[in-house]
Write an enzyme that holds these catalytic residues in place. Structure first.
Site, short mmCIF file in Angstrom:
data_model
loop_
_atom_site.label_atom_id
_atom_site.label_comp_id
_atom_site.label_asym_id
_atom_site.label_seq_id
_atom_site.Cartn_x
_atom_site.Cartn_y
_atom_site.Cartn_z
CE LYS A 107 -3.97 -2.27 2.27
NZ LYS A 107 -4.98 -2.16 3.36
CE1 TYR A 152 -9.49 -3.03 0.12
CE2 TYR A 152 -8.72 -1.07 -1.03
CZ TYR A 152 -8.48 -2.16 -0.21
OH TYR A 152 -7.21 -2.38 0.28
CG ASN A 159 -3.81 -2.50 6.87
OD1 ASN A 159 -3.66 -2.03 5.74
ND2 ASN A 159 -4.85 -3.24 7.18
CG HIS A 177 -5.31 -6.19 -0.69
ND1 HIS A 177 -6.55 -6.28 -0.10
CD2 HIS A 177 -5.32 -7.04 -1.76
CE1 HIS A 177 -7.30 -7.15 -0.82
NE2 HIS A 177 -6.57 -7.61 -1.82
CD GLU A 204 -8.65 -9.11 -4.18
OE1 GLU A 204 -7.51 -9.55 -3.93
OE2 GLU A 204 -9.50 -8.85 -3.30
P1 IDP Z 1 -7.96 -7.00 5.27
O1 IDP Z 1 -7.13 -5.99 4.53
O2 IDP Z 1 -7.21 -7.59 6.44
O3 IDP Z 1 -8.55 -8.07 4.37
P2 IDP Z 1 -10.59 -5.78 5.34
O4 IDP Z 1 -11.59 -6.02 6.43
O5 IDP Z 1 -10.83 -6.41 4.01
O6 IDP Z 1 -9.16 -6.21 5.94
O7 IDP Z 1 -10.46 -4.21 5.18
C1 IDP Z 1 -9.81 -3.65 4.06
C2 IDP Z 1 -8.92 -2.51 4.51
O8 IDP Z 1 -9.73 -1.45 5.04
C3 IDP Z 1 -7.98 -2.87 5.68
O9 IDP Z 1 -6.79 -3.51 5.25
C4 IDP Z 1 -7.72 -1.50 6.30
O10 IDP Z 1 -6.76 -0.77 5.52
C5 IDP Z 1 -9.08 -0.84 6.14
N1 IDP Z 1 -9.94 -1.02 7.32
C6 IDP Z 1 -10.66 -2.10 7.64
N2 IDP Z 1 -11.35 -1.93 8.78
C7 IDP Z 1 -11.07 -0.68 9.19
C8 IDP Z 1 -11.49 0.12 10.32
O11 IDP Z 1 -12.28 -0.31 11.16
N3 IDP Z 1 -10.95 1.35 10.40
C9 IDP Z 1 -10.07 1.86 9.49
N4 IDP Z 1 -9.68 1.16 8.41
C10 IDP Z 1 -10.16 -0.09 8.26
MG MG Z 2 -9.94 -7.87 2.82
#
Ligand code: IDP
Ligand code: MG
Length: 156
Positions: free
Chosen positions: A9, A49, A112, A115, A126
């Site tokens: 990212k 997304y 974070n 992805h 994807e």
């Molecule tokens: P993942 O990346 O671990 O699969 P997902 O639930 O698919 O997690 O969420 C996609 C992305 O959205 C996450 O990697 C993170 O960057 C962001 N995200 C998810 N939940 C939150 C939240 O509660 N607050 C802020 N950002 C979030």
């Molecule tokens: Mg995800």
């Protein structure tokens, strides 16, 4: 063999962590079969997304992912999709276990770093969004004779 779509990212690129994070995947034994630096468009972010549309963090997520270039990877290996998710760690940097990419390199819950596809269906979708025909290499690696036990005729 599975192939997963991985995105380093914008925070990973801006923090100069591309090499360190890519090393984690390579050292595990995953093969890089696709790789490019690109800026994600609004349209592509929305498609990627789509399942998160309407969630409270969606607008911020799209803004973040389109803000600066990312490195997009196709990584191949036995059970690659689950292997990548395990290497990445839990979604939130503040909660991700030590030893994982998110646990070792970040503390933010939204920034974070990485992805990874969450299942075979998502991976196929994807990979199709980020890589065109011919952009994913179909080559074998010399080291795979030692990365895998192929005595049975298939890599184990
Ligand atoms: P993942 O990346 O671990 O699969 P997902 O639930 O698919 O997690 O969420 C996609 C992305 O959205 C996450 O990697 C993170 O960057 C962001 N995200 C998810 N939940 C939150 C939240 O509660 N607050 C802020 N950002 C979030
Ligand atoms: Mg995800």
């Amino acid at each position: 063999m599975e192939t997963s779509l991985i995105i380093l990212k914008p925070d990973a690129v801006q923090r100069a962590l591309v090499g360190s994070i890519l090393s984690r995947f390579e050292q595990k034994g995953l093969q890089i079969v696709g790789m490019k630096l690109m800026r994600i468009s609004q349209d592509l972010a929305a498609k990627h997304y789509k399942d998160h549309a309407g969630k409270p963090f969606y607008a911020g997520l799209v803004k973040f992912m389109t803000s600066e270039p990312v490195v997009v990877l196709a990584l191949r290996g036995v059970g690659a999709i689950g292997v990548c998710r395990n290497l990445m760690g839990a979604t939130f940097g503040s909660k991700a276990a030590a030893g994982t990419i998110r646990g070792d390199f970040g503390i933010s819950n939204s920034f974070n770093l990485v992805h990874g596809s969450d299942g075979p269906e998502a991976a196929a979708r994807e990979l199709g969004l980020f890589f065109g025909p011919g952009e994913i290499a179909d080559s074998s690696r010399a080291i795979d004779t030692w990365v895998y036990d192929s005595a049975s005729g298939k890599p184990e």
